[in-house]
Structures are given as C-alpha cells and as structure tokens.
Design an enzyme around this catalytic site. Sequence first.
Site: not given
Length: 408
Positions: A122, A199, A202, A225, A366
Amino acid sequence: MTEKLKDIKKQFPILEQQINDKTLVYLDNAATTQKPISVINAEEQYYKTINSNVHRGIHTLSQLATVEMEESRKSVQEFLNAKKDYEIIFTKGTTDSINLVANGIENLVNEGDEIIISNLEHHSNIVPWQFLAERKKLRIKVIPVDDNGDLIMDEFDRLLSDKTRIVSINHISNALGVVNPIEEIITKAHKAGAYVLIDGAQAVSHRKIDVQALDVDFYVFSSHKLYGPTGVGILYGKENLLDSMKPYQGGGEMIKEVTFEKTTYADLPFKFEAGTPNIAGNIVLKNAIEFIQAIGYKTISKHEDTILKYAKDKLSQIDDIIIYAQKAKFCSGALSFNLNLDNVHSSDVGFILDKQGIAVRTGHHCAQPIMKRFGIKGTVRASFAVYTMKEDIDKLIEGVYLTQKMLK
C-alpha cells in the site's frame, strides 16, 4: 454455517438498510468494516457518561476515562500477545503508525543503509520509507512478485545484505488478498541484522496475531478494519526499540519536563502519544476486540475461507472475466477481478454494481505499483468480513452478469 454466525448480520444495523432500493450487499471490508451494535453503543455511552480528558485530571470523570483507556491498551496487549502493555502505542491509524516508525527510527540508520519493501505494498508502506531514504540517503529495494501475485522469495534472499536495515512488508495485500510468508521474512531479515515492520491492516480481522511468536519488531494495524471506530491505530514495538527511537511529535503528554533550554521525554508509551488522543475511539477498540473474541478466530477464518473459495469458484464460471492472484499460494479476505471487455474500467463496473445495492471498491487501491506490475489501471475488489454470507456472493454474481450485459 455455525450458530455463532447464523444471525451475525443482526448485530450490524447499517446492513439492514436499502441502497438504491436494494438490500445493501457490503463487500468493501478491506477499506473499512462495519460496526456491531456493541461498539456503537459503547462509544455513545462514553460521551454520555465519562467524557473527559485523560491522564491530566484528578476529578472523577478524568480518572474514569483514564482507567478505561488504559484497560483498552491492556486488551490490545493481550490481543497481540505483547510482553508489556507499554509496547502498545495508540496512533491515528496504520498510516500514522508507519510514519511514526519511519521518523522515530531515523537515528538508528546511516547513509548507505537499505530498506526492503515489496511490490505488493500500500502507498502508506512505501511513501514514508521514501521520505526517510531521502533524508538519510538510504536505498530502497523491492521484492518482486510472480504472475500469481506471490512474492519471489529467492529475490528477497538476493536483496538481503549486511546493508539491510529495515524490512517493511504487509501481512496481507489489500489489493489482491495475497498472504505473505511473514514468518520466513522475519527470520531471514533478523539473520541479516535488519528490523522488521509488518503492516497488519488487512490481517487482524481475519487471523490471530502473536507478536512474540512472530518475533516481529513492529506490527501495525487500524481499528476501523477490525470492527472498531475510525481514527484509531495501533503500533506494537519491542520495548528496546521504542526506547531507542526519537519521538514523532512534540507537545503535551509526551514530556517529563519542559524548560526553554531542554525537554526530557516521558516514559513509554506516552513518549509517542503527544496531545489529546481519540479517547472514545481508543476505549471502544476494546469492545471491537471483544466482539472478535466472542466469535473466535477459528470460526472466523473457517467461515471467511469458505466465502472466498465460493466467490472465486462462482466468478470463475463467468466468461470474459480476469481474476488476479487466483493461483496464489495463500489468500485471505479479498479478491480482485476485471471484466475483460474493451474500454471498460473497473469504476464502470463498480458504478453499475452500486446501482444494484452492491458495494465494492474499484481503482488502484492505493497500490499503484502492483497495478503497474500487472499492466492494469485498477481492479474491482470484493472483500469479505465475518458477516459476509453466500447469499451476498450470489447477489454479486448476479450483479456481475447484469453489469457485463449492460457494458457489452
């Protein structure tokens, strides 16, 4: 379907509404998940009963709000299995967390050092490292992906060297849903003497994260999220690294003593939490975690894997469709596709699906580098949550057929 999930949608008021005279089918969960009534009520209750600033007042409301926010921090600590609660830093989101690290770690890198990221990242896991590289004259290297969307790990091995200082990789690709082999990446990076940031934006809603078992240096994610409120993020960092990093922002709360000649910084975690935080959001994150824990990751993963497979199987039966990363080793939570029709953009598909009450994400997500890798401008992304049911996928399939007919 388990009994736990049978009536799950009833906990999400927004999913009961009509969009364009159709019952909402929400398939944009990689962008943000919807919020259960327990989270909505908890935030309302905060403002009705204990709204006050934290850590600064001796009056009752301030003390109650402080206790609640610190209890939420402990909840996140247990959620991630961090060793200490002060290894949990409240931020504004995943992007803010990455920027905090990229700024704070500046004194731990030297000119000529190297940063490794991947082709799947991202923009928020690319641009902050570019800023750092420009400031400190570092070099950024990129792990390529194969035609299936999987990282080419042999190339990662070749990129690693004694100059590698930071490896920053997403756990799951927001654009393709590909699950990266982060355990292998962390182990190899540490052998090369590099720090690792993962990261997890997700990943946290789909699978259990154990930062100690991973031995990861930094793990970041966003509350919104994870069925929680927007404007709240988490940075987990190992204590020794957080201690060695400089503060990202200056102001109230992050100081121990201020004079015009010199300022000394507060201890962890407050060293990185300048200013009044998103108190309500930070507190309510605990309720979102409790929602997840009440269902259990085993149940969630099994259900979502079933939904993903069902969606891929159904979409694969449609002519003139391209599904990306369809043969990737592991995927979770999302899939990306395009209609293989001349002069049809992903946004055209998304617009027509919206008219049918179906919410998907379109465009480059993105993540422009991975779009360039596959020679496309964007995709249609359907992403799933614990409340996504097979009926939702059936409506998506019907919608794609109708969209295809309209665009041909």
